[in-house]
Design a protein around this motif. Sequence first.
Motif, mmCIF file in Angstrom:
data_model
loop_
_atom_site.group_PDB
_atom_site.id
_atom_site.type_symbol
_atom_site.label_atom_id
_atom_site.label_comp_id
_atom_site.label_asym_id
_atom_site.label_seq_id
_atom_site.Cartn_x
_atom_site.Cartn_y
_atom_site.Cartn_z
ATOM 1 N N CYS A 279 0.819 -1.218 0.000
ATOM 2 C CA CYS A 279 0.000 0.000 0.000
ATOM 3 C C CYS A 279 0.850 1.264 0.000
ATOM 4 O O CYS A 279 0.366 2.335 -0.403
ATOM 5 N N TYR A 280 2.109 1.165 0.430
ATOM 6 C CA TYR A 280 3.002 2.319 0.425
ATOM 7 C C TYR A 280 3.956 2.309 -0.763
ATOM 8 O O TYR A 280 4.832 3.157 -0.871
ATOM 9 N N TYR A 283 -0.693 3.362 -4.526
ATOM 10 C CA TYR A 283 -2.028 3.590 -3.963
ATOM 11 C C TYR A 283 -3.039 2.577 -4.487
ATOM 12 O O TYR A 283 -3.868 2.062 -3.744
ATOM 13 N N THR A 286 -4.038 -1.193 -3.063
ATOM 14 C CA THR A 286 -4.935 -1.549 -1.964
ATOM 15 C C THR A 286 -5.974 -2.557 -2.456
ATOM 16 O O THR A 286 -6.536 -3.322 -1.665
ATOM 17 N N TRP A 326 -0.668 9.257 4.318
ATOM 18 C CA TRP A 326 -1.059 8.502 3.127
ATOM 19 C C TRP A 326 -2.340 9.050 2.524
ATOM 20 O O TRP A 326 -2.442 9.221 1.308
ATOM 21 N N TYR A 330 -2.853 10.598 -1.175
ATOM 22 C CA TYR A 330 -3.770 10.074 -2.189
ATOM 23 C C TYR A 330 -4.680 11.178 -2.718
ATOM 24 O O TYR A 330 -4.923 11.262 -3.925
#
Length: 464
Positions: A279-280, A283, A286, A326, A330
């Motif tokens: 997830c890092y 984006y 996920t 985060w 996004y």
Amino acid sequence: MKTEDRTAHPTTDNTGHRAGRRLDLIAAAAGVLLVTAAVLVGRSIQDADGSLYVHWPPLLASWYPHTGPGTPAAVVVAAAVIAYGPPLADRIRRRALLPVAWAASLAWVFSLALIDGWGRGIAERLTTKHEYLQVIDRFQDIGAALRGFNGHILLGSPDNWPTHVAGHPPGATLTFVLLDRIGLGGGAWAGVWCIVVGSSAVPAALVALRALADEHLARRAAPFLVLAPVAVWTGTSADAYFAAVAAWSVALLALAATHTVRLPRAAAFASGLLFGLTCYLSYGLTLIAFLLLAVLVLARTARPVPLFLTGALVVPVLFTLAGYDWWEGYRLLVERYYQGAGGLRPYSYWVWANLACTTIAAGLATVAGLRRVAAGAPGAVRALRTGTTCAPQRLILLSLMALLALLAADLSGMSKAETERIWQPFILWLLPAAALLPTGTRRGWLTAQAVVALLVNHLLWTGW
């Protein structure tokens, strides 16, 4: 020993063996028509107003017929996998399957990349103005860079990040910063890192297939995982690295959920850790949660969830403590996306042309395999409800979840073009559908896979 009939049965749709093969060919022909339509319609739109922002729609590529030092090697690797891949995968010792598949994938990806030469094909790919290596010097103070990361995402911000840096959480860039810190700096090491790690997605997928389906289907899938057209983009972008991290997260959760590993608790925690890292890195990844959920549903257990969630919190907590937000990143990425080509590219074209890109990257064998997935889906869903799924049906359900994740990415509008590269983490899990094809047709379908990859890499100059 499972027979071909038992493996194929859930996908025959009661049409008979010959009719099933004929429908496979019709599905592949439909894939060719989809790609042809995307090329012709895309060419018309691009010539009219340039709004697609690709030179050879639907791919981000330019017409550039060429050969290179990797050409003979790519042909030899393809011929070897076609001729010897299926029987070798069927008979090789269990412990040898994974390293041999990884080695074969490495040979295929490296040879395709070297068609463009060492410099243009590998060493310079991640050094262009859009890439991560352009900002290594701005991470001398990693803490300060992370705290100020979101302040450089928008195009109007001071010293705004290059396209790929702005388009991903800082975990992606930080990977190359850390490689530089340990003496593996520069484009050559970055390219080799992405290829070597990216190719490990193949054994990761095999691990998951063994745990969730069975050994037989994993062996049948192995040559198709190796000789996939998507390997063209595995050798050209960091998305291959992202795909491998996500794939190992799925594989480890499969081992934990099915208790087919000595330390299932450790595997569950490691799976969560890798999902947090995924997830890092991107984006959009996920959406790998769809596949992780599929693992738990197929294994009919929630026991790994607490340790998985504990592991999944580690990377987000570390980045948050370091000062990176985060969610704000996004939000700013979405704004940046619509500031550039993403805001101009027509959704009405890309929402279906993206699937044409996927058809090219996944190959016609995968399209035929997905035809069998669709035919077997109703029966697989019924069996899931009663807890009586067989191995092919579990493969069908895993393929459906991968397809669902891909469609969610498509409908979001945040993946207009370049999906042959961006969707590698999802395409990986569509490839095993080809294991459902009849044994006697495997070499023919592998040939189709190789031809697509060789034509793309020799006729086009692929972007990124």
